[in-house]
Design a protein around this motif. Structure first.
Motif, mmCIF file in Angstrom:
data_model
loop_
_atom_site.group_PDB
_atom_site.id
_atom_site.type_symbol
_atom_site.label_atom_id
_atom_site.label_comp_id
_atom_site.label_asym_id
_atom_site.label_seq_id
_atom_site.Cartn_x
_atom_site.Cartn_y
_atom_site.Cartn_z
ATOM 1 N N ALA A 1 -54.081 112.138 13.087
ATOM 2 C CA ALA A 1 -52.913 111.438 12.528
ATOM 3 C C ALA A 1 -51.910 112.439 11.970
ATOM 4 O O ALA A 1 -50.684 112.288 12.171
ATOM 5 C CB ALA A 1 -53.359 110.464 11.446
ATOM 6 N N ILE A 2 -52.393 113.458 11.286
ATOM 7 C CA ILE A 2 -51.499 114.496 10.748
ATOM 8 C C ILE A 2 -50.782 115.208 11.890
ATOM 9 O O ILE A 2 -49.563 115.438 11.840
ATOM 10 C CB ILE A 2 -52.283 115.498 9.880
ATOM 11 N N SER A 3 -51.545 115.546 12.914
ATOM 12 C CA SER A 3 -50.958 116.256 14.052
ATOM 13 C C SER A 3 -49.922 115.404 14.777
ATOM 14 O O SER A 3 -48.910 115.918 15.263
ATOM 15 C CB SER A 3 -52.056 116.696 15.019
ATOM 16 N N LEU A 4 -50.166 114.105 14.884
ATOM 17 C CA LEU A 4 -49.223 113.221 15.561
ATOM 18 C C LEU A 4 -47.907 113.111 14.790
ATOM 19 O O LEU A 4 -46.832 112.998 15.384
ATOM 20 C CB LEU A 4 -49.826 111.839 15.775
ATOM 21 N N THR A 5 -48.000 113.128 13.467
ATOM 22 C CA THR A 5 -46.773 113.028 12.670
ATOM 23 C C THR A 5 -45.951 114.308 12.750
ATOM 24 O O THR A 5 -44.734 114.270 12.671
ATOM 25 C CB THR A 5 -47.084 112.715 11.190
ATOM 26 N N VAL A 6 -46.615 115.449 12.922
ATOM 27 C CA VAL A 6 -45.915 116.724 13.007
ATOM 28 C C VAL A 6 -45.365 116.945 14.410
ATOM 29 O O VAL A 6 -44.321 117.565 14.593
ATOM 30 C CB VAL A 6 -46.856 117.887 12.590
ATOM 31 N N GLY A 7 -46.054 116.463 15.395
ATOM 32 C CA GLY A 7 -45.597 116.612 16.767
ATOM 33 C C GLY A 7 -46.385 117.626 17.569
ATOM 34 O O GLY A 7 -46.206 117.746 18.769
#
Length: 146
Positions: free
Chosen positions: A106-112
């Motif tokens: 989820a963190i990685s998806l928000t950062v891109g």
């Protein structure tokens, strides 16, 4: 000298024969209270054991707990608790890893980009070493029980 009697065996044998405690006391020629104490796990004198053995028509040694067998049972129970504890902790670790993976994604998806890759990989290494430790504990304790 007092002996550690196998209270469960004495009670089981008495009940298999459908004898009351009073009947066994009468057959053995000892007091009812003595039978009650013995069946509650208290130690018995040599005379009481001999009288009970005669009533059951067995050797007195059959009514005594073998210390080696008792020690072996204690070790097996302890080893099983160790194995169960190690497995439980591993499952907890695995559940935490699963939850952490979801959070890291989820963190990685928000950062891109997948910036949480290395923490996830190292946590996986830790999980794998934890699993290896549990396997070693399983093997050692099972070998000790054999």
């Amino acid at each position: 000298m007092a002996y550690k009697t196998d209270a469960d065996k004495i009670k089981r044998w008495r009940e298999e024969r459908h004898w009351s405690q009073e009947h066994l006391a009468e057959l053995a020629g000892i007091g009812l209270r003595t039978i009650q104490r013995i069946e509650n796990g208290e130690q018995a004198s040599r005379d009481s054991l001999t009288a009970l053995a005669a009533a059951f028509n067995v050797e007195a040694i059959a009514l005594v707990i073998d210390p080696e067998v008792e020690a072996s049972d204690i070790v097996q129970r302890r080893n099983e608790r160790v194995r169960a504890g190690a497995r439980l902790v591993l499952w907890i670790h695995l559940a935490a890893y699963g939850l952490g993976t979801i959070i890291f994604i989820a963190i990685s998806l928000t950062v891109g980009s997948f910036i949480m890759k290395w923490p996830l990989i190292w946590w996986g290494v830790g999980l794998a070493s934890h699993a290896a430790t549990v396997i070693v504990i399983e093997l050692i304790t099972r070998y000790m029980d054999a």
